[in-house]
Design an enzyme around this catalytic site. Structure first.
Site, PDB file in Angstrom:
ATOM      1  N   SER A   1      26.365  47.372  23.309  1.00  0.00           N
ATOM      2  CA  SER A   1      25.321  47.495  24.316  1.00  0.00           C
ATOM      3  C   SER A   1      24.950  46.152  24.942  1.00  0.00           C
ATOM      4  O   SER A   1      24.786  45.157  24.236  1.00  0.00           O
ATOM      5  CB  SER A   1      24.056  48.097  23.686  1.00  0.00           C
ATOM      6  OG  SER A   1      23.070  48.329  24.677  1.00  0.00           O
ATOM      7  N   GLY A   2      24.891  46.168  26.272  1.00  0.00           N
ATOM      8  CA  GLY A   2      24.351  45.024  26.999  1.00  0.00           C
ATOM      9  C   GLY A   2      25.217  43.793  27.021  1.00  0.00           C
ATOM     10  O   GLY A   2      24.797  42.721  27.433  1.00  0.00           O
TER      11      GLY A   2
ATOM     12  N   SER B   1      26.921  50.964  22.508  1.00  0.00           N
ATOM     13  CA  SER B   1      26.298  51.323  23.787  1.00  0.00           C
ATOM     14  C   SER B   1      25.142  52.297  23.602  1.00  0.00           C
ATOM     15  O   SER B   1      25.171  53.144  22.696  1.00  0.00           O
ATOM     16  CB  SER B   1      27.356  51.973  24.695  1.00  0.00           C
ATOM     17  OG  SER B   1      26.743  52.637  25.783  1.00  0.00           O
ATOM     18  N   SER B   2      24.176  52.209  24.505  1.00  0.00           N
ATOM     19  CA  SER B   2      23.029  53.133  24.446  1.00  0.00           C
ATOM     20  C   SER B   2      23.473  54.571  24.725  1.00  0.00           C
ATOM     21  O   SER B   2      22.750  55.513  24.411  1.00  0.00           O
ATOM     22  CB  SER B   2      21.970  52.703  25.463  1.00  0.00           C
ATOM     23  OG  SER B   2      22.556  52.598  26.759  1.00  0.00           O
ATOM     24  N   ASP B   3      24.667  54.745  25.285  1.00  0.00           N
ATOM     25  CA  ASP B   3      25.170  56.096  25.587  1.00  0.00           C
ATOM     26  C   ASP B   3      26.081  56.638  24.492  1.00  0.00           C
ATOM     27  O   ASP B   3      26.753  57.655  24.686  1.00  0.00           O
ATOM     28  CB  ASP B   3      25.936  56.075  26.916  1.00  0.00           C
ATOM     29  CG  ASP B   3      25.027  55.728  28.077  1.00  0.00           C
ATOM     30  OD1 ASP B   3      25.340  54.783  28.814  1.00  0.00           O
ATOM     31  OD2 ASP B   3      23.974  56.390  28.221  1.00  0.00           O
TER      32      ASP B   3
ATOM     33  N   TYR C   1      43.266  75.909  33.578  1.00  0.00           N
ATOM     34  CA  TYR C   1      42.413  76.097  32.401  1.00  0.00           C
ATOM     35  C   TYR C   1      41.195  76.950  32.716  1.00  0.00           C
ATOM     36  O   TYR C   1      40.613  77.526  31.835  1.00  0.00           O
ATOM     37  CB  TYR C   1      41.920  74.745  31.901  1.00  0.00           C
ATOM     38  CG  TYR C   1      42.987  73.694  31.789  1.00  0.00           C
ATOM     39  CD1 TYR C   1      43.906  73.729  30.751  1.00  0.00           C
ATOM     40  CD2 TYR C   1      43.109  72.692  32.741  1.00  0.00           C
ATOM     41  CE1 TYR C   1      44.903  72.775  30.656  1.00  0.00           C
ATOM     42  CE2 TYR C   1      44.089  71.723  32.646  1.00  0.00           C
ATOM     43  CZ  TYR C   1      44.991  71.775  31.600  1.00  0.00           C
ATOM     44  OH  TYR C   1      45.968  70.830  31.495  1.00  0.00           O
TER      45      TYR C   1
ATOM     46  N   GLY D   1      27.384  50.235  32.647  1.00  0.00           N
ATOM     47  CA  GLY D   1      28.555  51.082  32.442  1.00  0.00           C
ATOM     48  C   GLY D   1      29.164  50.851  31.084  1.00  0.00           C
ATOM     49  O   GLY D   1      28.933  49.822  30.429  1.00  0.00           O
ATOM     50  N   ASN D   2      29.941  51.832  30.634  1.00  0.00           N
ATOM     51  CA  ASN D   2      30.595  51.705  29.335  1.00  0.00           C
ATOM     52  C   ASN D   2      31.796  52.627  29.284  1.00  0.00           C
ATOM     53  O   ASN D   2      31.803  53.697  29.907  1.00  0.00           O
ATOM     54  CB  ASN D   2      29.618  52.040  28.197  1.00  0.00           C
ATOM     55  CG  ASN D   2      28.706  53.200  28.534  1.00  0.00           C
ATOM     56  OD1 ASN D   2      29.152  54.331  28.601  1.00  0.00           O
ATOM     57  ND2 ASN D   2      27.439  52.915  28.824  1.00  0.00           N
TER      58      ASN D   2
ATOM     59  N   HIS E   1      27.266  53.510  36.819  1.00  0.00           N
ATOM     60  CA  HIS E   1      26.297  53.841  37.869  1.00  0.00           C
ATOM     61  C   HIS E   1      26.892  53.428  39.207  1.00  0.00           C
ATOM     62  O   HIS E   1      26.231  52.788  40.023  1.00  0.00           O
ATOM     63  CB  HIS E   1      24.982  53.118  37.603  1.00  0.00           C
ATOM     64  CG  HIS E   1      24.283  53.578  36.360  1.00  0.00           C
ATOM     65  ND1 HIS E   1      22.935  53.455  36.165  1.00  0.00           N
ATOM     66  CD2 HIS E   1      24.752  54.171  35.241  1.00  0.00           C
ATOM     67  CE1 HIS E   1      22.605  53.963  34.990  1.00  0.00           C
ATOM     68  NE2 HIS E   1      23.701  54.388  34.406  1.00  0.00           N
TER      69      HIS E   1
ATOM     70  N   HIS F   1      31.471  55.861  31.706  1.00  0.00           N
ATOM     71  CA  HIS F   1      30.178  56.129  32.346  1.00  0.00           C
ATOM     72  C   HIS F   1      29.785  54.897  33.151  1.00  0.00           C
ATOM     73  O   HIS F   1      29.777  53.778  32.612  1.00  0.00           O
ATOM     74  CB  HIS F   1      29.100  56.406  31.303  1.00  0.00           C
ATOM     75  CG  HIS F   1      27.701  56.403  31.860  1.00  0.00           C
ATOM     76  ND1 HIS F   1      27.305  57.218  32.894  1.00  0.00           N
ATOM     77  CD2 HIS F   1      26.603  55.646  31.540  1.00  0.00           C
ATOM     78  CE1 HIS F   1      26.026  56.986  33.170  1.00  0.00           C
ATOM     79  NE2 HIS F   1      25.578  56.042  32.375  1.00  0.00           N
TER      80      HIS F   1
END
Ligand code: 5SP
Length: 232
Positions: free
Chosen positions: A45-46, A74-76, A229, A28-29, A97, A95
């Site tokens: 990351s990590g 982060s990888s994202d 909206y 997650g990040n 999981h 983000h």
């Protein structure tokens, strides 16, 4: 907001991931942006959450250039970048999981709104975002994840603060908010709603989603009159 404030806010939100029960390992990040300067910060990351410090937070600009930070972002990162560029209304992205919301993502099932707990955070079913094509995966996985998310909310006519969550198919959820911590709270709400929905369907597989008049009332209460909206 100073750069130090931004780093502190993003670090605080990332450190809250584990205690909130949303992540295992480093799955997650969280990021946050200062719209005045156009600078934004994301978890490296990590990195173990418990040992994260504000100085570890990686700072980038809206072109994706590294502005400050010794660690790999982060990888994202490219997903967050695309969302910040396309959704100027948001100030934070989370983000994870998280277990139950990721079950819906993996099953390709939108998350229906069965009750007011959900309606207080998300205007209706939390949508599934399409799977990426082989070309998208090959060329730039994380960038096209962001592209698919933006496409989905736009085709549904949903504002990213009235629907501050999506379920990326074969992957996991992304949530947004006015700040990094707001986006994290939306991830917490999403995971709870996913758990409640699975239990609801177990107790009553034929349960219908919340009636629209109740959904609209909660949307009005949260966003105020005239803040709708989306497209009716
Ligand atoms: O979605 C994924 C991998 O599928 C990532 O979110 C990782 O779970 C976390 O990566 P880092 O933020 O530590 O690079």
């Amino acid at each position: 907001m100073t750069l130090s404030d931004l780093k502190n806010q993003v670090c605080e939100a990332n450190r809250a991931l584990e205690p909130s029960g949303l992540v295992r390992l480093t799955w997650g990040n969280v990021s946050g942006i200062d719209r005045a300067s156009g600078l934004w910060g994301i978890k490296p990351s990590g990195v173990d959450y418990a040992s994260l410090t504000p100085e570890d937070i990686v700072i980038l600009d809206l072109e994706g250039n590294l502005v400050e930070g010794k660690l790999r972002p982060s990888s994202d990162t490219k997903t967050h970048l695309h969302l910040y560029r396309e959704f100027p209304q948001i100030g934070g992205i989370t983000h994870t999981h998280s277990l139950h919301a990721t079950m819906f993502s993996q099953a390709g099932r939108e998350l229906p709104c069965y009750g007011t707990t959900h309606a207080d955070h998300f205007y209706g079913s939390v949508p599934i975002v399409r799977a990426l094509t082989p070309e998208e995966v090959e060329t730039d996985y994380e960038h096209y994840t962001g592209v698919a998310i933006v496409q989905r909310l736009r085709e549904l006519g949903l504002h990213p603060l009235e629907m501050p969550a999506v379920l990326q198919r074969h992957h996991a959820p992304f949530t947004f908010g006015k700040t990094a911590m707001d986006s994290l709270q939306n991830s917490i709400a999403l995971e709870m709603c996913a758990q409640m929905a699975l239990g609801t369907l177990t107790l009553n597989p034929d349960q219908a989603p919340i009636p629209t008049h109740i959904l609209d009332k909660h949307h009005l209460r949260k966003h105020g009159p005239g803040a709708y909206y989306g497209q009716k």
